[in-house]
Structure formats: C-alpha cells, structure tokens
Design a protein around this motif. Structure first.
Motif, PDB file in Angstrom:
ATOM      1  N   PRO A 157       0.826  -1.203   0.000  1.00 50.20           N
ATOM      2  CA  PRO A 157       0.000   0.000   0.000  1.00 50.20           C
ATOM      3  C   PRO A 157       0.860   1.251   0.000  1.00 50.20           C
ATOM      4  O   PRO A 157       2.091   1.172   0.127  1.00 50.20           O
ATOM      5  CB  PRO A 157      -0.786  -0.120   1.307  1.00 50.20           C
ATOM      6  N   PHE A 158       0.215   2.400  -0.133  1.00 50.83           N
ATOM      7  CA  PHE A 158       0.944   3.667  -0.053  1.00 50.83           C
ATOM      8  C   PHE A 158       1.372   3.877   1.397  1.00 50.83           C
ATOM      9  O   PHE A 158       0.568   3.752   2.315  1.00 50.83           O
ATOM     10  CB  PHE A 158       0.057   4.827  -0.517  1.00 50.83           C
ATOM     11  N   PRO A 159       2.649   4.172   1.645  1.00 55.68           N
ATOM     12  CA  PRO A 159       3.115   4.303   3.031  1.00 55.68           C
ATOM     13  C   PRO A 159       2.543   5.539   3.725  1.00 55.68           C
ATOM     14  O   PRO A 159       2.549   6.636   3.162  1.00 55.68           O
ATOM     15  CB  PRO A 159       4.639   4.417   2.885  1.00 55.68           C
ATOM     16  N   GLN A 160       2.030   5.326   4.935  1.00 58.93           N
ATOM     17  CA  GLN A 160       1.461   6.461   5.682  1.00 58.93           C
ATOM     18  C   GLN A 160       2.521   7.517   5.969  1.00 58.93           C
ATOM     19  O   GLN A 160       2.207   8.697   6.107  1.00 58.93           O
ATOM     20  CB  GLN A 160       0.827   5.973   6.992  1.00 58.93           C
ATOM     21  N   THR A 161       3.797   7.107   6.011  1.00 56.56           N
ATOM     22  CA  THR A 161       4.877   8.070   6.269  1.00 56.56           C
ATOM     23  C   THR A 161       5.057   9.054   5.116  1.00 56.56           C
ATOM     24  O   THR A 161       5.667  10.106   5.279  1.00 56.56           O
ATOM     25  CB  THR A 161       6.207   7.326   6.495  1.00 56.56           C
ATOM     26  N   SER A 162       4.513   8.718   3.947  1.00 57.43           N
ATOM     27  CA  SER A 162       4.618   9.612   2.786  1.00 57.43           C
ATOM     28  C   SER A 162       3.371  10.468   2.601  1.00 57.43           C
ATOM     29  O   SER A 162       3.223  11.139   1.578  1.00 57.43           O
ATOM     30  CB  SER A 162       4.867   8.787   1.512  1.00 57.43           C
ATOM     31  N   TYR A 163       2.456  10.405   3.573  1.00 55.77           N
ATOM     32  CA  TYR A 163       1.211  11.166   3.484  1.00 55.77           C
ATOM     33  C   TYR A 163       1.150  12.175   4.630  1.00 55.77           C
ATOM     34  O   TYR A 163       1.480  11.851   5.753  1.00 55.77           O
ATOM     35  CB  TYR A 163       0.016  10.209   3.558  1.00 55.77           C
ATOM     36  N   PRO A 164       0.742  13.409   4.363  1.00 52.09           N
ATOM     37  CA  PRO A 164       0.324  13.932   3.064  1.00 52.09           C
ATOM     38  C   PRO A 164       1.513  14.175   2.129  1.00 52.09           C
ATOM     39  O   PRO A 164       2.636  14.379   2.593  1.00 52.09           O
ATOM     40  CB  PRO A 164      -0.362  15.253   3.420  1.00 52.09           C
ATOM     41  N   PRO A 165       1.248  14.149   0.814  1.00 48.32           N
ATOM     42  CA  PRO A 165       2.326  14.388  -0.159  1.00 48.32           C
ATOM     43  C   PRO A 165       2.677  15.875  -0.217  1.00 48.32           C
ATOM     44  O   PRO A 165       2.233  16.603  -1.101  1.00 48.32           O
ATOM     45  CB  PRO A 165       1.733  13.879  -1.476  1.00 48.32           C
ATOM     46  N   GLU A 204       9.127  15.176  -3.689  1.00 51.84           N
ATOM     47  CA  GLU A 204       9.423  13.739  -3.711  1.00 51.84           C
ATOM     48  C   GLU A 204       8.181  12.911  -3.363  1.00 51.84           C
ATOM     49  O   GLU A 204       7.863  11.915  -4.028  1.00 51.84           O
ATOM     50  CB  GLU A 204      10.548  13.433  -2.714  1.00 51.84           C
ATOM     51  N   LYS A 205       7.479  13.344  -2.328  1.00 52.99           N
ATOM     52  CA  LYS A 205       6.260  12.627  -1.920  1.00 52.99           C
ATOM     53  C   LYS A 205       5.164  12.757  -2.977  1.00 52.99           C
ATOM     54  O   LYS A 205       4.413  11.817  -3.220  1.00 52.99           O
ATOM     55  CB  LYS A 205       5.756  13.160  -0.570  1.00 52.99           C
ATOM     56  N   LYS A 206       5.081  13.926  -3.602  1.00 48.56           N
ATOM     57  CA  LYS A 206       4.082  14.122  -4.664  1.00 48.56           C
ATOM     58  C   LYS A 206       4.348  13.168  -5.824  1.00 48.56           C
ATOM     59  O   LYS A 206       3.417  12.602  -6.397  1.00 48.56           O
ATOM     60  CB  LYS A 206       4.101  15.577  -5.156  1.00 48.56           C
ATOM     61  N   GLN A 207       5.596  13.002  -6.159  1.00 47.16           N
ATOM     62  CA  GLN A 207       5.962  12.077  -7.238  1.00 47.16           C
ATOM     63  C   GLN A 207       5.635  10.634  -6.850  1.00 47.16           C
ATOM     64  O   GLN A 207       5.107   9.863  -7.659  1.00 47.16           O
ATOM     65  CB  GLN A 207       7.451  12.196  -7.579  1.00 47.16           C
ATOM     66  N   GLU A 208       5.918  10.284  -5.607  1.00 50.78           N
ATOM     67  CA  GLU A 208       5.603   8.944  -5.106  1.00 50.78           C
ATOM     68  C   GLU A 208       4.093   8.693  -5.182  1.00 50.78           C
ATOM     69  O   GLU A 208       3.641   7.600  -5.560  1.00 50.78           O
ATOM     70  CB  GLU A 208       6.092   8.818  -3.657  1.00 50.78           C
ATOM     71  N   PHE A 209       3.325   9.716  -4.831  1.00 48.91           N
ATOM     72  CA  PHE A 209       1.858   9.639  -4.863  1.00 48.91           C
ATOM     73  C   PHE A 209       1.373   9.399  -6.294  1.00 48.91           C
ATOM     74  O   PHE A 209       0.540   8.525  -6.551  1.00 48.91           O
ATOM     75  CB  PHE A 209       1.300  10.946  -4.296  1.00 48.91           C
ATOM     76  N   ASN A 216       3.092   8.185  -8.798  1.00 49.80           N
ATOM     77  CA  ASN A 216       3.549   6.868  -9.248  1.00 49.80           C
ATOM     78  C   ASN A 216       2.623   5.761  -8.736  1.00 49.80           C
ATOM     79  O   ASN A 216       2.334   4.794  -9.448  1.00 49.80           O
ATOM     80  CB  ASN A 216       4.982   6.593  -8.759  1.00 49.80           C
ATOM     81  N   PHE A 217       2.165   5.940  -7.496  1.00 52.55           N
ATOM     82  CA  PHE A 217       1.275   4.933  -6.906  1.00 52.55           C
ATOM     83  C   PHE A 217      -0.027   4.837  -7.702  1.00 52.55           C
ATOM     84  O   PHE A 217      -0.493   3.736  -8.029  1.00 52.55           O
ATOM     85  CB  PHE A 217       0.981   5.282  -5.447  1.00 52.55           C
ATOM     86  N   PHE A 218      -0.607   5.989  -8.024  1.00 50.65           N
ATOM     87  CA  PHE A 218      -1.870   5.987  -8.762  1.00 50.65           C
ATOM     88  C   PHE A 218      -1.693   5.521 -10.202  1.00 50.65           C
ATOM     89  O   PHE A 218      -2.640   5.080 -10.840  1.00 50.65           O
ATOM     90  CB  PHE A 218      -2.535   7.368  -8.711  1.00 50.65           C
ATOM     91  N   GLY A 219      -0.479   5.587 -10.709  1.00 47.56           N
ATOM     92  CA  GLY A 219      -0.219   5.104 -12.061  1.00 47.56           C
ATOM     93  C   GLY A 219       0.070   3.617 -12.134  1.00 47.56           C
ATOM     94  O   GLY A 219       0.071   3.034 -13.217  1.00 47.56           O
ATOM     95  N   ASN A 220       0.297   3.005 -10.966  1.00 52.14           N
ATOM     96  CA  ASN A 220       0.654   1.580 -10.936  1.00 52.14           C
ATOM     97  C   ASN A 220      -0.348   0.794 -10.089  1.00 52.14           C
ATOM     98  O   ASN A 220      -1.378   0.377 -10.590  1.00 52.14           O
ATOM     99  CB  ASN A 220       2.087   1.416 -10.425  1.00 52.14           C
ATOM    100  N   ALA A 221      -0.050   0.610  -8.796  1.00 55.21           N
ATOM    101  CA  ALA A 221      -0.939  -0.168  -7.928  1.00 55.21           C
ATOM    102  C   ALA A 221      -2.352   0.413  -7.892  1.00 55.21           C
ATOM    103  O   ALA A 221      -3.340  -0.318  -7.858  1.00 55.21           O
ATOM    104  CB  ALA A 221      -0.370  -0.222  -6.509  1.00 55.21           C
ATOM    105  N   GLY A 222      -2.440   1.748  -7.922  1.00 52.41           N
ATOM    106  CA  GLY A 222      -3.741   2.403  -7.829  1.00 52.41           C
ATOM    107  C   GLY A 222      -4.389   2.722  -9.166  1.00 52.41           C
ATOM    108  O   GLY A 222      -5.321   3.529  -9.225  1.00 52.41           O
TER     109      GLY A 222
END
Length: 250
Positions: free
Chosen positions: A83-91, A95-100, A102-108
């Motif tokens: 899942p998306f790591p809670q440590t990276s939220y909020p974006p 760096e966190k925005k990019q991770e967010f 990437n998540f929606f483009g793959n797992a999400g």
C-alpha cells in the motif's frame, strides 16, 4: 427515504479503538483477501480499502458490516502487500508528490484494478451470492463508483470520503449509491456529484450524508477511534452503510 423496519435487528455493535479483527485470510480472485461472515450467505459485500491498504479500523468496519447485514464481507488486497506508506502522506514535498503520482499510475490504476474487482464479484456469485454490494474508501470510493456503471456486477455501491469526486462518474452509475463525503472533499464537486445521482431513477434508493466535522479517512485507515467525534461518526457511517445494504441487497 422509507423507514427501515429492520432497525432493531441491524444495529451495529459498539466500535472499539483497541480492536482485534475477527476475520481470516483467503484467496479470492487470486488475491489475498480478508473475509468475515458466512460463506453460504446469499448476499456479499466487497470492501475496497483506501490507499493505505489493510488497517484494523477498516477491518473493524468490515466486521461491523458482516455482523449487521449477515452478509459475507470480503476485502481484497489489490495492492498485493504494498500500500501507499502512511509516512509519505500527506504528499507535501516534491518527492512525496511524485511517489503519490507513481502509486496511482501503478498499484492504484483504476483501469487495471476494475477487472480484478469484477472477477471477484463473479467468484462470489459462483459461490452462491445472489446479490453483491460494494463499498470503497478514498481511492476505493472512486473505484466503487466506476464499477457501478453500465454492465455492473454489483447490486448497489457506496463511497466513503471518496477520492477524486467527479460528477461524470455519477452520470455513469446504473445502481443505487450511498455517498458519505468528508469535510476535505471539494464541496462543489460533492454537490455536483449528488445532483447527478438525484436525476437517476434509483435516486429514491440512494442515500447521502455529508460529514462536515470529519476528516478524509475518518472511517478507514486514518480513523482515530480514541477521539470521541471520530468514534461517533465512525459508528454513524457504518450504521448507515448497514441500513443501505440491508435494503438494497434484500
């Protein structure tokens, strides 16, 4: 809305902040899945978690739904343990925005997950469920609405503190919806979505409540059940979900 004559028998049990989930893990549709409720139930409810994946508060919600609807309730692990790591939220950094993103483009990715969700509904029906409901949180709320369009496998759908609310998604709905946004979804988007629902022939069977005192995530992985207000609204929304599914899956 008609009164729910089943109110007394479908009141959810007390919500606990220190909770041990009652369900078990099974493989359904090829995915590791949290399961609670009788396997031979004639109705089933699929829970689509938020971007943080499995969480005790979300599992408690699934357990409450199973108890109060007597349905088989299942929560598949669409993110396959990542899942998306809670440590990276909020974006709140680049760096966190990019991770967010990437998540929606793959797992999400909704287009990739929707066929998996539909395959799970098919498997539940093969196992004997005559009606299948669907509820999603955050990311899962958007997926639930998308899965409630033309050719849907579901009898009714629900979204709680949904992500990326879009009235165009409501236009595509073909089944009743329970819609429970938080204070953090843009109110103009929420209002436009609900206006589309009200144009539908199933508007009378749909339910809506806005939770202006609750944050995005209050009913799932970002729930703080030690907070009195959060606890009360958590109990309230699961009661409303139970009532909705008791009516639409009857």
């Amino acid at each position: 809305m008609a009164a729910n004559t089943n109110q007394a028998c479908c009141t959810i049990p007390p919500v606990k902040s220190d909770y041990s989930p009652k369900g078990s893990m099974e493989k359904i549709g090829g995915l590791d899945t949290y399961v609670i409720g009788p396997k031979d139930a004639k109705k089933a409810i699929v829970v689509v978690y938020d971007i943080f994946g499995f969480h005790n508060a979300t599992k408690q919600g699934a357990d409450l739904l199973a108890d109060s609807t007597k349905a088989r309730v299942i929560m598949p692990d669409f993110f396959r343990g990542k899942p998306f790591p809670q440590t990276s939220y909020p974006p709140d950094t680049d760096e966190k925005k990019q991770e967010f993103q990437n998540f929606f483009g793959n797992a999400g990715d909704f287009k990739a997950r929707k066929p998996e969700l539909e395959a799970i509904a098919d498997e539940l029906k093969k196992d004997g469920a005559s009606k299948v409901g669907l509820v999603g949180f955050c990311w899962g709320g958007k997926l639930s609405v998308l899965a409630g369009g033309e050719g849907t496998k579901f009898t009714s759908v629900a979204q709680v503190h949904p992500a990326m609310v879009d009235a165009k998604d409501a236009e595509g709905l073909t089944v009743p919806i329970a819609n429970f946004p938080s204070k953090d979804e843009p109110k103009e988007d929420v209002d436009a979505f609900e206006a589309e629902v009200q144009k539908k022939p199933f508007a009378k069977d749909s339910v809506y409540k806005h939770y202006p005192d609750s944050h995005h995530g209050w009913a799932a992985a970002r729930a703080d059940l030690s907070d009195k207000g959060n606890l009360e609204n958590f109990q309230d929304v699961y009661q409303r979900l139970s009532d909705f599914f008791n009516k639409t899956l009857a």
